[in-house]
Design a protein around this motif. Structure first.
Motif, PDB file in Angstrom:
ATOM      1  N   ARG A  54       0.842  -1.194   0.000  1.00 60.86           N
ATOM      2  CA  ARG A  54       0.000   0.000   0.000  1.00 60.86           C
ATOM      3  C   ARG A  54       0.878   1.244   0.000  1.00 60.86           C
ATOM      4  NH1 ARG A  54      -3.272   2.583   4.571  1.00 60.86           N
ATOM      5  NH2 ARG A  54      -2.153   1.096   5.831  1.00 60.86           N
ATOM      6  N   LEU A  55       0.570   2.177  -0.880  1.00 60.63           N
ATOM      7  CA  LEU A  55       1.239   3.476  -0.953  1.00 60.63           C
ATOM      8  C   LEU A  55       0.356   4.470  -0.209  1.00 60.63           C
ATOM      9  CD1 LEU A  55       3.486   5.286  -2.214  1.00 60.63           C
ATOM     10  CD2 LEU A  55       1.959   5.570  -4.182  1.00 60.63           C
ATOM     11  N   PHE A  56       0.833   4.931   0.950  1.00 58.72           N
ATOM     12  CA  PHE A  56       0.017   5.789   1.794  1.00 58.72           C
ATOM     13  C   PHE A  56       0.910   6.553   2.764  1.00 58.72           C
ATOM     14  CE2 PHE A  56      -2.323   6.404   5.798  1.00 58.72           C
ATOM     15  CZ  PHE A  56      -3.403   7.143   5.346  1.00 58.72           C
ATOM     16  N   PRO A  57       0.922   7.897   2.706  1.00 60.86           N
ATOM     17  CA  PRO A  57       1.739   8.646   3.660  1.00 60.86           C
ATOM     18  C   PRO A  57       1.082   8.666   5.032  1.00 60.86           C
ATOM     19  CG  PRO A  57       0.523  10.159   2.277  1.00 60.86           C
ATOM     20  CD  PRO A  57       0.226   8.772   1.767  1.00 60.86           C
ATOM     21  N   ASP A  58       1.896   8.674   6.073  1.00 71.01           N
ATOM     22  CA  ASP A  58       1.366   8.728   7.431  1.00 71.01           C
ATOM     23  C   ASP A  58       2.339   9.487   8.317  1.00 71.01           C
ATOM     24  OD1 ASP A  58      -0.357   8.330   9.521  1.00 71.01           O
ATOM     25  OD2 ASP A  58       0.029   6.191   9.722  1.00 71.01           O
ATOM     26  N   TYR A  59       1.812  10.082   9.355  1.00 72.65           N
ATOM     27  CA  TYR A  59       2.620  10.871  10.285  1.00 72.65           C
ATOM     28  C   TYR A  59       3.675  10.002  10.957  1.00 72.65           C
ATOM     29  CZ  TYR A  59      -1.055  14.309   9.712  1.00 72.65           C
ATOM     30  OH  TYR A  59      -1.942  15.205   9.174  1.00 72.65           O
ATOM     31  N   GLY A  60       4.891  10.547  11.052  1.00 72.11           N
ATOM     32  CA  GLY A  60       5.950   9.880  11.785  1.00 72.11           C
ATOM     33  C   GLY A  60       6.589   8.705  11.077  1.00 72.11           C
ATOM     34  N   ARG A  61       6.285   8.498   9.819  1.00 68.01           N
ATOM     35  CA  ARG A  61       6.874   7.386   9.067  1.00 68.01           C
ATOM     36  C   ARG A  61       7.856   7.936   8.041  1.00 68.01           C
ATOM     37  NH1 ARG A  61       6.073   3.503  12.426  1.00 68.01           N
ATOM     38  NH2 ARG A  61       3.892   3.135  12.859  1.00 68.01           N
ATOM     39  N   ASP A  62       8.948   7.207   7.840  1.00 72.55           N
ATOM     40  CA  ASP A  62       9.957   7.648   6.878  1.00 72.55           C
ATOM     41  C   ASP A  62       9.542   7.378   5.439  1.00 72.55           C
ATOM     42  OD1 ASP A  62      11.632   8.543   8.905  1.00 72.55           O
ATOM     43  OD2 ASP A  62      12.647   6.617   9.074  1.00 72.55           O
ATOM     44  N   TRP A  63       8.782   6.308   5.216  1.00 76.99           N
ATOM     45  CA  TRP A  63       8.387   5.928   3.865  1.00 76.99           C
ATOM     46  C   TRP A  63       6.891   5.646   3.830  1.00 76.99           C
ATOM     47  CZ3 TRP A  63      11.738   6.605   0.054  1.00 76.99           C
ATOM     48  CH2 TRP A  63      13.099   6.653   0.372  1.00 76.99           C
ATOM     49  N   PRO A  64       6.229   5.964   2.727  1.00 75.63           N
ATOM     50  CA  PRO A  64       4.787   5.730   2.631  1.00 75.63           C
ATOM     51  C   PRO A  64       4.446   4.350   2.062  1.00 75.63           C
ATOM     52  CG  PRO A  64       5.500   6.992   0.740  1.00 75.63           C
ATOM     53  CD  PRO A  64       6.727   6.768   1.603  1.00 75.63           C
ATOM     54  N   LEU A  65       5.185   3.336   2.478  1.00 78.75           N
ATOM     55  CA  LEU A  65       4.989   1.974   1.983  1.00 78.75           C
ATOM     56  C   LEU A  65       4.590   1.076   3.143  1.00 78.75           C
ATOM     57  CD1 LEU A  65       8.157   1.774  -0.280  1.00 78.75           C
ATOM     58  CD2 LEU A  65       5.792   2.083  -1.049  1.00 78.75           C
ATOM     59  N   TRP A  66       3.582   0.252   2.915  1.00 77.70           N
ATOM     60  CA  TRP A  66       3.033  -0.609   3.951  1.00 77.70           C
ATOM     61  C   TRP A  66       2.723  -1.974   3.359  1.00 77.70           C
ATOM     62  CZ3 TRP A  66       2.634   1.974   8.576  1.00 77.70           C
ATOM     63  CH2 TRP A  66       2.714   3.362   8.503  1.00 77.70           C
ATOM     64  N   GLU A  67       2.841  -2.984   4.191  1.00 85.16           N
ATOM     65  CA  GLU A  67       2.445  -4.323   3.770  1.00 85.16           C
ATOM     66  C   GLU A  67       1.850  -5.041   4.970  1.00 85.16           C
ATOM     67  OE1 GLU A  67       4.265  -8.361   1.740  1.00 85.16           O
ATOM     68  OE2 GLU A  67       5.455  -6.531   1.680  1.00 85.16           O
ATOM     69  N   ASN A  68       0.649  -5.554   4.806  1.00 85.36           N
ATOM     70  CA  ASN A  68       0.007  -6.261   5.905  1.00 85.36           C
ATOM     71  C   ASN A  68       0.771  -7.534   6.239  1.00 85.36           C
ATOM     72  OD1 ASN A  68      -2.033  -4.417   6.169  1.00 85.36           O
ATOM     73  ND2 ASN A  68      -3.442  -5.523   4.837  1.00 85.36           N
ATOM     74  N   SER A  69       0.949  -7.760   7.504  1.00 83.90           N
ATOM     75  CA  SER A  69       1.562  -8.995   7.957  1.00 83.90           C
ATOM     76  C   SER A  69       0.512 -10.099   7.981  1.00 83.90           C
ATOM     77  CB  SER A  69       2.147  -8.819   9.360  1.00 83.90           C
ATOM     78  OG  SER A  69       3.184  -7.878   9.342  1.00 83.90           O
ATOM     79  N   THR A  70       0.967 -11.310   7.763  1.00 83.69           N
ATOM     80  CA  THR A  70       0.101 -12.482   7.851  1.00 83.69           C
ATOM     81  C   THR A  70       0.756 -13.458   8.821  1.00 83.69           C
ATOM     82  OG1 THR A  70       1.196 -13.708   6.086  1.00 83.69           O
ATOM     83  CG2 THR A  70      -0.565 -12.200   5.419  1.00 83.69           C
ATOM     84  N   GLU A  71       0.092 -14.552   9.090  1.00 79.56           N
ATOM     85  CA  GLU A  71       0.657 -15.554   9.999  1.00 79.56           C
ATOM     86  C   GLU A  71       2.012 -16.056   9.510  1.00 79.56           C
ATOM     87  OE1 GLU A  71      -2.078 -18.697  10.777  1.00 79.56           O
ATOM     88  OE2 GLU A  71      -3.654 -17.328  11.418  1.00 79.56           O
TER      89      GLU A  71
END
Length: 145
Positions: A54-71
Motif C-alpha cells: 500500500r502506498l500511503f503517507p502517514d505521520y511519523g513514518r519515513d516511507w509511505p509503503l506498507w504491507e500487511n503482515s500475515t501468519e
C-alpha cells in the motif's frame, strides 16, 4: 555497470563489512524484476504467494509503503524501498512525493494549496503505476491518498 552491496555476513554475531559487486545493465534489469529475498527477522516467515503493498503517507513514518503482515509473513507493516529492491529512480520519486506531503500537505493548522495537492495526487498515481511495473510480478499495489 552499477555497484551493488551484497548481503552483510555475520562474524561472531556482528555485521562484517559489505562486499561490493558490479552488475551489467542486463543483470540489473533481471534484478529489478525478481522478487526480493525474504526480509531478515526472527519470525522465520515465508511470503504469501501474492503480496499487497500500500502506498500511503502517514505521520511519523519515513516511507509511505506498507504491507500487511500475515501468519506466515511478518514484515512489521511499515516497509522501505529496499525491502522490495526498488530502483534508485523510483525510490527518489517516492522520497520527493512523501516530502511534499510532510512539508506542504500534512499540516493540521492550515488548508493545503489546491494546486500543490492536485500535483501531489497525480504524482502519487504515477508512482503507484511505477510500483506496479517494478514489483507487480509478486505484489498488488493499493494507494490511498
Amino acid at each position: 555497470m552499477v555497484l551493488y552491496a551484497t548481503e552483510p555476513a555475520l562474524a561472531d554475531g556482528e555485521p562484517a563489512l559489505l562486499a561490493w559487486t558490479t552488475v551489467s545493465p542486463e543483470e540489473q534489469d533481471a534484478i529489478r524484476h525478481t522478487p526480493p529475498p525474504p526480509l531478515q527477522g526472527t519470525w522465520g516467515g515465508k511470503p504469501p504467494a501474492r503480496r499487497t503493498v500500500r502506498l500511503f503517507p502517514d505521520y511519523g513514518r519515513d516511507w509511505p509503503l506498507w504491507e500487511n503482515s500475515t501468519e506466515t509473513w511478518n514484515v512489521g507493516y511499515a516497509t522501505t524501498p529496499n525491502d522490495y529492491g526498488l530502483s534508485a529512480e523510483l525510490t527518489q520519486r517516492i522520497r520527493a512525493w512523501h516530502d511534499v506531503w510532510e512539508q506542504e500537505l500534512s499540516a493540521l493548522d492550515r488548508d493545503p494549496d489546491a494546486v500543490t495537492e492536485a500535483r501531489w495526487r497525480a504524482e502519487g498515481h504515477r508512482i503507484a503505476e511505477l510500483l506496479a511495473a517494478e514489483i507487480g510480478d509478486y505484489a498488488d499495489i493499493e494507494h490511498r491518498f
